[in-house]
Design a protein around this motif. Structure first.
Motif, PDB file in Angstrom:
ATOM      1  N   THR A  71       0.768  -0.974  -0.096  1.00 16.96           N
ATOM      2  CA  THR A  71       0.035  -0.049   0.126  1.00 16.96           C
ATOM      3  C   THR A  71       0.925   1.219  -0.033  1.00 16.96           C
ATOM      4  N   ILE A  72       1.976   1.108   0.717  1.00 18.42           N
ATOM      5  CA  ILE A  72       2.651   2.332   0.901  1.00 18.42           C
ATOM      6  C   ILE A  72       3.570   2.429  -0.638  1.00 18.42           C
ATOM      7  N   ALA A  86      -2.522  -4.191  -5.383  1.00 22.78           N
ATOM      8  CA  ALA A  86      -2.588  -3.220  -6.633  1.00 22.78           C
ATOM      9  C   ALA A  86      -4.037  -3.162  -7.178  1.00 22.78           C
ATOM     10  N   LEU A  87      -4.756  -3.947  -6.851  1.00 25.13           N
ATOM     11  CA  LEU A  87      -6.368  -3.903  -7.151  1.00 25.13           C
ATOM     12  C   LEU A  87      -6.896  -3.292  -6.077  1.00 25.13           C
ATOM     13  N   ALA A  88      -6.739  -3.539  -4.872  1.00 25.25           N
ATOM     14  CA  ALA A  88      -7.603  -2.882  -3.563  1.00 25.25           C
ATOM     15  C   ALA A  88      -7.402  -1.559  -3.424  1.00 25.25           C
ATOM     16  N   GLY A 127      -9.756   1.938  -2.546  1.00 25.78           N
ATOM     17  CA  GLY A 127      -9.799   2.576  -1.259  1.00 25.78           C
ATOM     18  C   GLY A 127      -9.417   4.126  -1.455  1.00 25.78           C
ATOM     19  N   ASP A 128      -8.359   4.361  -2.382  1.00 26.16           N
ATOM     20  CA  ASP A 128      -8.133   5.764  -2.433  1.00 26.16           C
ATOM     21  C   ASP A 128      -9.135   6.394  -3.286  1.00 26.16           C
ATOM     22  N   ASP A 185      -6.477   5.584   3.713  1.00 29.58           N
ATOM     23  CA  ASP A 185      -7.582   5.240   3.041  1.00 29.58           C
ATOM     24  C   ASP A 185      -7.394   3.905   2.176  1.00 29.58           C
ATOM     25  N   ALA A 186      -6.266   3.841   1.324  1.00 34.95           N
ATOM     26  CA  ALA A 186      -6.212   2.782   0.522  1.00 34.95           C
ATOM     27  C   ALA A 186      -5.760   1.537   1.415  1.00 34.95           C
TER      28      ALA A 186
END
Length: 430
Positions: A306-307, A372-374, A378-379, A409-410
């Motif tokens: 995510t980062i 990479a899909l999720a 979220g963003d 958020d992501a």
């Protein structure tokens, strides 16, 4: 009071042209004087068909005399000889504005009845073409002082609107990463304290933002349910999350049934449950990951990709972004999305190589692709909510990043994705 010369003679004096003169008495002092030389011989005059008895005679009539115009037209009010014999009881009437021959307009500032209450008395009226003045008797506004010249502003480095300070943002990000790694090294319980603090602050930011937008969510219920969901998930597993959601719905409805809430229960309960489900339910999967064997590794499997997505989307979008990605967030670009997804996959591959119990490139690729899909979902979901609320950031606790919810958020969407991926691929033994 002198007698009206036409009193009782309406039919004779006004009904037909050329009627007999008023019945003056010889000894009446108000009797109008006879013009010098007397009136010319009276001639009969018939107005053309359709002409009003008060209208003017045609200018082409050579036979009309001063006496006929005097008797035929309603212009005797302005004749000084006629006005001298009249006594008016209504002093507010003023007919000085129309002359017997020229019909010139009234002079400026005509008389008016001050006792009449006009709803538009404060409106300006036009005294002369192109010139407007205030009505008589009202105070004139003071003249507007000239605006002082603007002070020269300090020159700033050009950049797009809303550009963040990258040095501050990088410094805050590095500080958070160092603190998180230290707590990860200490074990699951200190890490849970960090997770509870992050979710509690994020929930508070969400409910504060909805209040600024005009909603009235049940903030105490929302914050307690969010924190309670992650604690229950860590201690009792997935079944406890469902219990927290059921209790949240029940408490929200009872809150309004007993009259503790305000108006619009439908909208406000909906806003409250959205915050509980979005921040509390999705965030509670962090507790589920930490409660499992190798929980710190699973949490890193969600956090590192995510980062990577956030960093790749930011720098690639700033340097090469040109095509807008979504109407929910006009500042995000397709190029930034691709760059973020690529870096998320790279982060997953790194986790698969250096963190146990993952099995090299295969597990790392799975983690990277799922993250990479999720992460973009979220963003963009938070951008959609912020756009509907009419705000730029959920908070301002983290300089250069906005609020805590803006930063994580992501991750809220990546946490359940990694949890269910671990259940399918047996990353750990239950």
């Amino acid at each position: 009071m002198s007698r009206d010369p036409y009193e009782g003679d309406e039919a004779a004096a006004w009904g037909t042209p050329g009627a007999t003169e008023p019945r003056w008495r010889e000894d009446d002092p108000n009797r109008p004087a006879t013009p010098p030389g007397g009136y010319p011989p009276r001639r009969s005059y018939e107005p053309p068909p359709g002409r009003s008895v008060f209208g003017e005679a045609p200018a082409s009539s050579p036979t009309e005399t001063y006496e006929e115009a005097y008797r035929d037209q309603s212009q005797g009010y302005d004749d000084p000889r006629y006005a001298a014999s009249q006594t008016y009881t209504d002093q507010s009437y003023d007919d000085r504005g129309f002359d017997n021959n020229t019909r010139r307009p009234s002079p400026p500032n005509p008389r008016y009845d001050e006792g009449y209450d006009d709803n538009y008395s404060d409106d300006v009226y036009q005294e002369a073409p192109g010139r407007f003045v205030e009505p008589p008797g009202q105070p004139q506004p003071p003249p507007i002082a000239p605006r002082p010249p603007a002070r020269p502003q300090a020159r700033r480095t050009p950049g797009p609107p809303g550009e963040r300070d990258m040095r501050v943002a990088i410094g805050v990000g590095v500080g958070l990463a160092v603190a998180a790694l230290a707590l990860f090294k200490a074990g699951p319980v200190p890490t849970m304290v960090l997770v509870i603090a992050i979710l509690g602050v994020a929930s508070f930011e969400y409910f504060t933002a909805t209040q600024r937008a005009g909603f009235d969510p049940l903030m105490p219920v929302g914050v307690v349910a969010t924190v309670g969901a992650v604690i229950a998930a860590y201690n009792y597993g997935e079944s406890a999350i469902l219990l927290v959601l059921v209790l949240s719905v029940a408490v929200c409805t009872v809150w309004y049934l007993v009259g503790a809430g305000g108006e619009r229960p439908m909208a406000n309960v909906g806003a409250t449950l959205l915050g509980i489900c979005w921040v509390g339910l999705f965030g509670s999967f962090a507790g589920l990951l930490l409660s499992a064997p190798n929980g710190i590794a699973l949490l890193l499997a969600a956090l590192v990709p995510t980062i990577g997505y956030d960093i790749g989307a930011l720098f690639v979008g700033r340097s090469a972004g040109s095509r807008p990605l979504s109407a929910a967030s006009p500042s995000k670009t397709v190029e930034g999305l691709v760059g973020g997804m690529v870096l998320a996959v790279v982060g997953g591959l790194v986790i698969g190589q250096i963190v146990a119990p993952f099995d090299g490139l295969t597990d790392g690729l799975k983690i990277g692709l799922v993250a990479a899909l999720a992460a973009p979902l979220g963003d963009l979901s938070e951008s959609l909510i912020k756009r509907d609320l009419g705000i730029k950031d959920m908070g301002s606790l983290l300089p250069g990043h906005g609020g805590v919810l803006d930063r994580f958020d992501a991750l809220l969407f990546v946490l359940p994705a990694i949890w269910y991926l671990s259940r399918v691929t047996d990353f750990f033994l239950l």
